[in-house]
Motif scaffolding. Structure first.
Motif, PDB file in Angstrom:
ATOM      1  N   UNK A   1      38.522  59.436  60.941  1.00 15.58           N
ATOM      2  CA  UNK A   1      37.444  59.648  59.971  1.00 15.58           C
ATOM      3  C   UNK A   1      37.911  60.150  58.603  1.00 15.58           C
ATOM      4  N   UNK A   2      38.742  61.202  58.589  1.00 14.77           N
ATOM      5  CA  UNK A   2      39.055  61.894  57.339  1.00 14.77           C
ATOM      6  C   UNK A   2      39.743  61.018  56.286  1.00 14.77           C
ATOM      7  N   UNK A   3      40.711  60.140  56.644  1.00 11.67           N
ATOM      8  CA  UNK A   3      41.363  59.336  55.598  1.00 11.67           C
ATOM      9  C   UNK A   3      40.415  58.459  54.790  1.00 11.67           C
ATOM     10  N   UNK A   4      39.237  58.146  55.339  1.00 10.29           N
ATOM     11  CA  UNK A   4      38.285  57.291  54.613  1.00 10.29           C
ATOM     12  C   UNK A   4      37.737  58.019  53.391  1.00 10.29           C
ATOM     13  N   UNK A   5      37.924  59.337  53.348  1.00 11.67           N
ATOM     14  CA  UNK A   5      37.534  60.115  52.171  1.00 11.67           C
ATOM     15  C   UNK A   5      38.215  59.579  50.914  1.00 11.67           C
ATOM     16  N   UNK A   6      39.422  59.022  51.065  1.00 14.33           N
ATOM     17  CA  UNK A   6      40.135  58.437  49.924  1.00 14.33           C
ATOM     18  C   UNK A   6      39.286  57.366  49.238  1.00 14.33           C
ATOM     19  N   UNK A   7      38.523  56.651  50.047  1.00 16.50           N
ATOM     20  CA  UNK A   7      37.685  55.567  49.502  1.00 16.50           C
ATOM     21  C   UNK A   7      36.325  56.092  49.053  1.00 16.50           C
ATOM     22  N   UNK A   8      35.698  56.928  49.882  1.00 16.67           N
ATOM     23  CA  UNK A   8      34.332  57.349  49.571  1.00 16.67           C
ATOM     24  C   UNK A   8      34.269  58.270  48.353  1.00 16.67           C
ATOM     25  N   UNK A   9      35.310  59.051  48.112  1.00 11.70           N
ATOM     26  CA  UNK A   9      35.329  59.869  46.895  1.00 11.70           C
ATOM     27  C   UNK A   9      35.443  58.972  45.676  1.00 11.70           C
ATOM     28  N   UNK A  10      36.240  57.912  45.786  1.00 10.73           N
ATOM     29  CA  UNK A  10      36.330  56.945  44.678  1.00 10.73           C
ATOM     30  C   UNK A  10      34.978  56.277  44.437  1.00 10.73           C
ATOM     31  N   UNK A  11      34.286  55.946  45.537  1.00 11.90           N
ATOM     32  CA  UNK A  11      32.943  55.370  45.430  1.00 11.90           C
ATOM     33  C   UNK A  11      32.005  56.358  44.748  1.00 11.90           C
ATOM     34  N   UNK A  12      32.111  57.620  45.120  1.00 19.57           N
ATOM     35  CA  UNK A  12      31.276  58.664  44.521  1.00 19.57           C
ATOM     36  C   UNK A  12      31.503  58.752  43.011  1.00 19.57           C
ATOM     37  N   UNK A  13      32.763  58.748  42.605  1.00 20.52           N
ATOM     38  CA  UNK A  13      33.085  58.817  41.172  1.00 20.52           C
ATOM     39  C   UNK A  13      32.504  57.617  40.435  1.00 20.52           C
ATOM     40  N   UNK A  14      32.655  56.434  41.044  1.00 24.50           N
ATOM     41  CA  UNK A  14      32.107  55.230  40.426  1.00 24.50           C
ATOM     42  C   UNK A  14      30.607  55.312  40.243  1.00 24.50           C
ATOM     43  N   UNK A  15      29.902  55.821  41.268  1.00 23.67           N
ATOM     44  CA  UNK A  15      28.449  55.965  41.170  1.00 23.67           C
ATOM     45  C   UNK A  15      28.062  56.962  40.088  1.00 23.67           C
ATOM     46  N   UNK A  16      28.820  58.058  39.974  1.00 21.82           N
ATOM     47  CA  UNK A  16      28.516  59.052  38.951  1.00 21.82           C
ATOM     48  C   UNK A  16      28.695  58.479  37.547  1.00 21.82           C
ATOM     49  N   UNK A  17      29.715  57.646  37.375  1.00 21.40           N
ATOM     50  CA  UNK A  17      29.952  57.023  36.071  1.00 21.40           C
ATOM     51  C   UNK A  17      28.838  56.038  35.722  1.00 21.40           C
ATOM     52  N   UNK A  18      28.478  55.200  36.711  1.00 22.71           N
ATOM     53  CA  UNK A  18      27.418  54.207  36.476  1.00 22.71           C
ATOM     54  C   UNK A  18      26.087  54.905  36.228  1.00 22.71           C
ATOM     55  N   UNK A  19      25.770  55.897  37.053  1.00 24.35           N
ATOM     56  CA  UNK A  19      24.516  56.632  36.899  1.00 24.35           C
ATOM     57  C   UNK A  19      24.464  57.316  35.539  1.00 24.35           C
ATOM     58  N   UNK A  20      25.592  57.894  35.124  1.00 25.08           N
ATOM     59  CA  UNK A  20      25.655  58.541  33.815  1.00 25.08           C
ATOM     60  C   UNK A  20      25.351  57.582  32.683  1.00 25.08           C
ATOM     61  N   UNK A  21      25.863  56.357  32.802  1.00 28.87           N
ATOM     62  CA  UNK A  21      25.598  55.353  31.765  1.00 28.87           C
ATOM     63  C   UNK A  21      24.126  54.937  31.753  1.00 28.87           C
ATOM     64  N   UNK A  22      23.520  54.862  32.952  1.00 25.58           N
ATOM     65  CA  UNK A  22      22.116  54.465  33.058  1.00 25.58           C
ATOM     66  C   UNK A  22      21.202  55.500  32.400  1.00 25.58           C
ATOM     67  N   UNK A  23      21.450  56.778  32.669  1.00 27.78           N
ATOM     68  CA  UNK A  23      20.537  57.825  32.190  1.00 27.78           C
ATOM     69  C   UNK A  23      21.015  58.506  30.918  1.00 27.78           C
ATOM     70  N   UNK A  24      22.191  58.112  30.420  1.00 29.57           N
ATOM     71  CA  UNK A  24      22.680  58.683  29.169  1.00 29.57           C
ATOM     72  C   UNK A  24      23.225  60.094  29.288  1.00 29.57           C
TER      73      UNK A  24
END
Length: 446
Positions: free
Chosen positions: A256-279
């Motif tokens: 389970x734990x090694x998948x954090x390498x991917x999901x944290x990257x996914x989290x960062x991507x979502x934060x960047x996209x969301x930030x662009x959407x809401x300014x």
């Protein structure tokens, strides 16, 4: 960015709150219930924990980030590995093991967030560049391709085995069930491609509805569970020490734990996209350390009572972009509705009657989109495959992950599949010469 109809802290009217909250609930609904259906967990507990995790996320991020947390697809295969697969009743063999692993994931998020708080986030970007993350994302989708197709085409049939003189269960092709899968698949595709309004933000739910309707028409839905269910029903909790023995093993952690390498990257991507959407710049305010900690705490709480790991949902970011309603009150409303809905026994029984073929049809699209999103990451980041370094890293990750390679030192120490692929990808990126020293600089001005 277009002007907001309702900005982050704007309060909607009572009617707006109800209708807009239901809209967000439906946007996440299909994907959130699909994950537990695929791994043998309770859809009710998945809904309940998605609402709780979302409220926790909003609190920790100081009501600045309008994000909804739903079930994570990245952990489908690891959950099955940790739980020992599914038994004949489509329930996890040892679901407690998966919950222990998910709690460990939540703790890992907390550790990473603490390090980011003290040292900044640039090291994380350098550890997880696109050439590592993108192929692992592709592995997540492609590794599940066989599962999706099997669910869509085949049904379990009991046959008498002459050799063993026992009745065994085998998979057998069913045209009727495969037709239901195709109707579901193409319905979701139509809503994804041909609709540009709010309907395009919830193709999973709409595909499931149309596929289910068609399945009723051809007679492959058993309504017994709905008739027998009460209107009010408690979700199926899984509490450590009560419903299972809390015993941490290296096999569970390594699955389970090694998948954090991917999901944290996914989290960062979502934060960047969301930030662009809401300014807003969410990497700096409220800070990546807060949002990752909130995501991890939501996952830990979810696993503690029997729910799957959580992640911020792209579907709900899509709803924000389409409606330009960014109010955290609406997100909070969706979370409350999800919690209430999880106690409606008839609704949860209805979910249980969804044919496997319908879930298979929607999974073909979902798992394919996951794999394609990894490919898109490579394209968007201009990864040069004329560079042998990039070619080697991506090739090794793909074959090890999809091929199901395993490192088994002892029976209790085993790491395999996408977890092994993610770790080897990180190591190759750190070891091989020619690493880009400037990875992460692009986030400075986000």
């Amino acid at each position: 960015m277009s002007k907001a109809v309702l900005d982050i802290n704007d309060k909607p009217s009572s009617l707006q709150l109800v209708t807009l909250s239901f809209q967000h609930m439906f946007a996440m609904f299909g994907a959130t219930i699909l994950v537990p259906k695929l791994v043998g967990l309770s859809p009710a507990i998945a809904l309940l924990t998605s609402g709780i995790a979302t409220i926790v996320f909003l609190l920790i991020t100081q009501f600045k980030v309008p994000a909804y947390l739903g079930s994570s697809f990245a952990f489908i295969a690891p959950i099955l590995v940790a739980a020992g697969g599914l038994d004949g009743d489509n329930m996890s063999v040892n679901p407690g093991n998966a919950m222990i692993g998910a709690m460990a994931v939540g703790v890992t998020y907390g550790i990473v967030s603490l390090i980011i708080w003290k040292t900044g986030y640039r090291w994380l970007m350098k550890l997880l560049p696109p050439i590592v993350v993108a192929p692992v994302i592709m592995v997540i989708g492609l590794g599940l391709a066989g599962t999706a197709v099997d669910m869509a085409m085949n049904i379990p049939v009991e046959k008498f085995d002459e050799a063993t003189q026992q009745t065994i269960t085998v998979s057998e092709y069913s045209f009727k069930h495969f037709s239901a899968a195709l109707v579901t698949l193409f319905s979701a595709i139509i809503f994804t491609v041909y609709f540009k309004n709010i309907l395009s933000a919830m193709p999973i739910l709409l595909g499931l509805i149309i596929g289910y309707t068609y399945s009723c028409f051809i007679g492959i839905v058993d309504f017994t569970a709905i008739k027998e269910a009460s209107w009010f029903a408690m979700p199926e909790f899984l509490i450590p020490g009560i419903d299972y023995e809390f015993k941490i093993t290296s096999t569970i952690l390594l699955a389970m734990v090694p998948i954090v390498l991917v999901t944290i990257s996914e989290h960062i991507g979502h934060q960047l996209v969301l930030g662009k959407v809401v300014g807003r710049n969410y990497i700096k305010d409220p800070g990546l350390h807060r949002s990752i900690f909130a995501d991890g705490l939501g996952t830990f709480i979810s696993a503690f009572i029997g729910g799957p790991p959580k992640t911020t949902y792209g579907e709900n970011i899509g709803v924000l972009a389409i409606t330009r309603v960014y109010s955290v009150y609406v997100i909070m409303g969706a979370a409350v509705i999800a919690i209430i809905f999880s106690f409606v026994g008839k609704a949860m029984a209805l979910i249980q009657t969804i044919p496997t073929a319908v879930l298979g049809g929607i999974s073909i699209l979902l798992f394919g989109i996951i794999a394609s999103s990894g490919l898109r990451m490579l394209v968007e980041n201009n990864i040069d495959f004329g560079n042998n370094r990039n070619l080697v890293i991506s090739s090794v990750i793909l074959v090890i992950g999809i091929g199901g390679a395993a490192f088994e030192f002892t029976e209790a120490f085993k790491i395999e599949g996408m977890a092994l692929a993610a770790i080897i990808g990180v190591l190759l990126n750190l070891i091989l010469p020619g690493r880009d020293k400037n990875v992460g600089d692009i986030y400075e001005n986000e």
